[in-house]
Design an enzyme around this catalytic site. Structure first.
Site, PDB file in Angstrom:
ATOM      1  N   GLY A  41       4.846   1.578  -3.854  1.00 53.47           N
ATOM      2  CA  GLY A  41       6.144   2.045  -4.694  1.00 53.47           C
ATOM      3  C   GLY A  41       7.174   1.239  -4.540  1.00 53.47           C
TER       4      GLY A  41
ATOM      5  N   LEU B 268       0.895  -1.228   0.068  1.00 52.62           N
ATOM      6  CA  LEU B 268       0.020   0.090   0.077  1.00 52.62           C
ATOM      7  C   LEU B 268       1.099   1.105  -0.015  1.00 52.62           C
ATOM      8  CD1 LEU B 268      -2.590   1.710   0.519  1.00 52.62           C
ATOM      9  CD2 LEU B 268      -2.310   1.142   2.891  1.00 52.62           C
ATOM     10  N   SER B 269       0.605   2.245  -0.877  1.00 49.70           N
ATOM     11  CA  SER B 269       1.325   3.539  -0.667  1.00 49.70           C
ATOM     12  C   SER B 269       2.715   3.517  -1.046  1.00 49.70           C
ATOM     13  CB  SER B 269       0.673   4.212   0.633  1.00 49.70           C
ATOM     14  OG  SER B 269       1.052   5.417   0.328  1.00 49.70           O
ATOM     15  N   ALA B 270       3.293   3.831   0.140  1.00 47.54           N
ATOM     16  CA  ALA B 270       4.791   3.636  -0.200  1.00 47.54           C
ATOM     17  C   ALA B 270       5.415   2.208  -0.486  1.00 47.54           C
ATOM     18  CB  ALA B 270       5.640   4.371   1.073  1.00 47.54           C
TER      19      ALA B 270
END
Length: 495
Positions: free
Chosen positions: A170, A165-167
């Site tokens: 990434g 999720l999110s970072a």
């Protein structure tokens, strides 16, 4: 969003990099989710998690936690799950729903965890070159965790998957690019294209206005990160909320461009489906008719991981900070990867020939195919998921969405219950159209493909109605009344 800061340059000094991270709060490459500075999440301590302390040299200074159901068989799959900023391994374990499916389908889980020692908001450093590349920093630490888990649980190295999720998303994108020889599939939830940024200032750009690179340019970033000569790539699911103001929905478009290009596919979906929670699924099949890339767009969802609390077979997880009640993303991701065991196995029977669509209605699709000698039954797959078993050479799939394209394959099953080779795919498109309503900013409407901008102004696709300035402050409700056709419905929108 919390206060922003002018970008600073990185040096090669790890100590200085960590110092910089101390001031990164809500929006920089640290990918703090929303609001101002939030304290780092607690260390993992939820019942069921086990900390593994000796898993390698750990150059990324991460912690390793695992979960495995009782009586886990040898050669079971392995799933790696990366938490978001301000979260911990225990948060992801408690809310994401992944332990539910580990128990149901039989696989082990690894929950890597970073801390404020690495990043002020306990984010994985997806934007830092020394942490996201193959055999370096945090990326190498995660790879070492996988090696440890494979040895400990006897996992099948051909069925290792990663999600985040999110970072964490990434970093997931970077890991899929850097280690395509390790992962069979991945899921990028509210994340960014692989190697979109290599500095804090570039991270700002990726989050709010990702570079509009060509699919080939995005694909080249993956190919450059992978081992030379790589010819086999992970299957990738992309999850994105249309109302996400932390990681703009345009990132999902760039992610789609990146991974379809890596697979050698175009950017027009093979088919689309309407799922629960206002979710639209776009599927991009490979040459054999199997989904290679899937994009899940969740109407009105903000920044976070999609969960759907409840006891139903397609439900999972619990709500919390950045765990949003819409649809169980973990369930659909597990099925996309084939962890549910319903994907076709390899028996000795040949693939049925002559598969064709014999008719459609608003909600059904009828199929027929040629008989296979030695077949005791046939299994029908929609989008790679089993939807019917029949002893005849015809089948009708029901309960479909109107005006939607679906891909079907079929396999012959022998007397021992083993499915043989899968047929070539056919596409069935149901009749009719189901109107939908979408409320969002003009920027998000354009990013989601419901509108377009020209000269700084926004216009609805199809009707070309003026919607005002192209920005994140002007909000309208659009009603989709036909394929690619939207009208402004601010006075009320019903379907």
């Amino acid at each position: 969003m919390g206060p922003s800061h002018p970008p600073l340059r990185f040096t090669k000094s790890r100590r200085l990099v960590r110092g910089i991270h101390r001031w990164v709060t809500a929006a920089a490459g640290a990918l703090a989710l929303t609001g101002g500075l939030v304290a780092a999440g607690p260390q993992a301590s939820a019942a069921g998690l086990t900390q593994i302390t000796a898993f390698g040299s750990n150059p990324g200074n991460l912690s390793m936690y695992t979960y495995a159901p009782d009586a886990l068989p040898d050669d079971a799959p392995l799933v790696v799950a990366l938490h978001g900023c301000t979260q911990s391994a225990s948060d992801y374990y408690a809310h994401s729903g992944w332990p539910t499916f580990a128990d149901r389908y039989g696989f082990a889980l690894v929950f890597p965890q970073t801390s404020s020692a690495n990043n002020a908001n306990s984010c994985f450093n997806w934007f830092e070159p020394g942490d996201g590349k193959r055999d370096q920093g945090e990326a190498l630490s995660i790879k070492q965790m996988i090696d440890k888990a494979v040895a400990q649980y006897g996992s099948d190295t051909r069925r290792v998957y990663i999600t985040g999720l999110s970072a964490g998303a990434g970093m997931t994108a970077n890991m899929l690019a850097a280690y395509p020889d390790v992962f069979a599939g991945g899921a990028i939830d509210s994340g960014l294209p692989a190697f979109c940024a290599n500095s804090v200032s570039a991270a700002y750009t990726c989050m709010y206005s990702p570079p509009d690179k060509s699919p080939a340019q995005w694909g080249d970033l993956v190919r450059a990160a992978a081992p030379a000569g790589t010819a086999s790539w992970p299957r990738v699911a992309i999850w994105q909320g249309t109302a996400d103001t932390t990681v703009k929905p345009a990132n999902a478009t760039e992610l789609r461009d990146q991974w379809t290009n890596v697979w050698g596919l175009g950017q027009t979906p093979t088919r689309t489906e309407n799922l629960s929670g206002g979710t639209t699924l776009s599927i991009y099949d490979d040459a054999s008719g199997r989904p290679a890339v899937e994009v899940y767009s969740i109407s009105g969802m903000a920044h976070g991981l999609a969960v759907d609390p409840g006891s139903g077979p397609e439900q999972c997880g619990s709500t919390g900070t950045y765990f949003l009640d819409t649809i169980c993303s973990s369930y659909h991701t597990a099925r996309f990867w084939g962890l549910d065991g319903d994907g076709p196995s390899t028996g000795s029977l040949p693939a049925p020939t002559g598969l064709k669509v014999t008719g459609t209605t608003d909600t059904t699709a009828a199929l027929s195919w040629n008989a296979v000698d030695g077949a005791s039954s046939y299994t029908v797959y929609r989008g790679g998921a089993k939807v019917a078993t029949t002893t005849s050479t015809t089948a009708t799939d029901t309960g479909l969405a109107t005006g939607t394209a679906y891909s079907y394959t079929v396999a012959a099953v022998d007397a021992a219950g083993a499915a043989g080779a899968v047929s070539a795919a056919v596409t069935a498109t149901t009749t009719g159209f189901t109107p939908t309503c979408h409320t969002a900013s003009n920027y998000d409407h354009a990013a989601a493909g419901r509108a377009y901008q020209n000269g700084g102004y926004t216009y609805a696709n199809g009707s070309h109605q003026s919607m005002g300035l192209w920005n994140t402050f002007t909000t309208h409700t659009l009603k989709q009344t036909g394929p690619g056709y939207y009208v402004v419905a601010d006075s009320g929108c019903s379907v």
